[in-house]
Design an enzyme around this catalytic site. Structure first.
Site, PDB file in Angstrom:
ATOM      1  N   GLU A  41      36.770  46.149  34.696  1.00 43.03           N
ATOM      2  CA  GLU A  41      38.040  46.449  35.369  1.00 43.03           C
ATOM      3  C   GLU A  41      38.431  47.904  35.110  1.00 43.03           C
ATOM      4  OE1 GLU A  41      42.625  44.607  35.284  1.00 43.03           O
ATOM      5  OE2 GLU A  41      41.074  43.840  33.936  1.00 43.03           O
ATOM      6  N   LYS A 110      43.654  42.786  42.791  1.00 42.01           N
ATOM      7  CA  LYS A 110      44.026  41.783  41.800  1.00 42.01           C
ATOM      8  C   LYS A 110      45.342  41.107  42.187  1.00 42.01           C
ATOM      9  CE  LYS A 110      44.314  41.363  36.736  1.00 42.01           C
ATOM     10  NZ  LYS A 110      44.201  42.139  35.472  1.00 42.01           N
ATOM     11  N   CYS A 144      39.658  39.899  36.076  1.00 43.79           N
ATOM     12  CA  CYS A 144      40.227  39.554  34.770  1.00 43.79           C
ATOM     13  C   CYS A 144      41.150  38.336  34.816  1.00 43.79           C
ATOM     14  CB  CYS A 144      40.935  40.781  34.194  1.00 43.79           C
ATOM     15  SG  CYS A 144      41.230  40.679  32.405  1.00 43.79           S
TER      16      CYS A 144
END
Length: 262
Positions: A41, A110, A144
């Site tokens: 990330e 995200k 994540c």
């Protein structure tokens, strides 16, 4: 398809140095027969860099995307990299997949932001499932914290994702996610999951490494330690098909019972 996981925090704050790290890793991965290289990330810029996130953010088709497309083409492998994506006034925590011929195949923002740091610096994405076809596999992207929500991974499973790629910045004391949750996610959704982490300390965060590629049998095909490392493992579509036949979670579901979940 052989996949290479680049566990590294690179040089936080320097896209120039991180592109050099990526280029070197791409050369090693290609020499080992990899068709895909995955970074953590926010690899392009660094994660805990405060207001430099907004300063270094670029559009999905920006100069760094062009540079990574050149790296992918020169080494003959696809690349998934994490970066801050600018779209007008908004900045997203994104991951982009670029093919071995330099084509931008998929860009994911995200959707589930973790903690005050991310909520202060990013706008959440709104598209849950982003996929692309790569070498006969359907590759999906999460980032994540997204993978810790079972709904996200199940949505990918129902959409046919074969390999779920998860650039991550997973920190102490949550290493059980890398150690235990990722293999379970792969098993319960009958897919491969590539989870690629940062390492070391950045600002207030201590990243724990432990990157892994887990198979649909819940077994990690490769597992990194706590330092900079490039690890490789194969994604086998024949084994995946056999595992799905033997473990029919998706076909045995009873969606009519699950309405209360939403």
């Amino acid at each position: 398809m052989r996949s290479a996981l680049l566990q590294s925090s690179g040089r936080p704050g320097s896209t120039v140095e991180n592109l050099k790290v990526l280029d070197e890793a791409a050369g090693r991965a290609a020499a080992a027969g990899a068709g895909l290289l995955v970074t953590p990330e926010m690899f392009l810029t660094g994660y805990a860099i405060g207001d430099d996130i907004a300063r270094l953010a670029e559009p999905a088709d920006g100069e760094c995307a062009d540079a990574i497309a050149e790296i992918a083409t020169r080494h003959g492998l696809a690349v998934v990299y994490g970066y801050p994506e600018r779209d007008g006034d908004a900045v997203f925590n994104s991951a982009q997949l670029i093919s071995a011929d330099g084509t931008r195949l998929a860009d994911y923002r995200k959707t589930h932001l973790f903690g005050c740091f991310e909520r202060d610096h990013f706008t959440p994405g709104e598209q849950q499932v982003v996929q692309a076809e790569l070498d006969g596999l359907r590759v999906g992207l999460l980032i994540c914290y997204d993978v810790e929500f079972p709904e996200n991974v199940r949505a990918h499973a129902l959409a046919g994702t074969d390999l779920l790629v998860v650039p991550t910045a997973q920190m102490h004391p949550f290493q059980f996610v890398a150690e235990s949750m990722i293999p379970v996610r792969a098993f319960e959704n009958q897919m491969y999951v590539a989870y690629v982490n940062r390492v070391g300390r950045e600002g207030e965060f201590e990243f724990v490494g432990l990157s892994a590629l887990a198979g649909p049998d819940g077994v990690a095909r490769t597992r990194a330690g706590r330092g900079d490392e490039l690890v490789l493992a194969d994604v086998d579509p024949v084994f995946l098909a056999a595992s799905r036949e033997a473990n029919p979670y998706l076909t045995d579901r009873r969606p009519g019972l699950y309405g209360s979940l939403v």
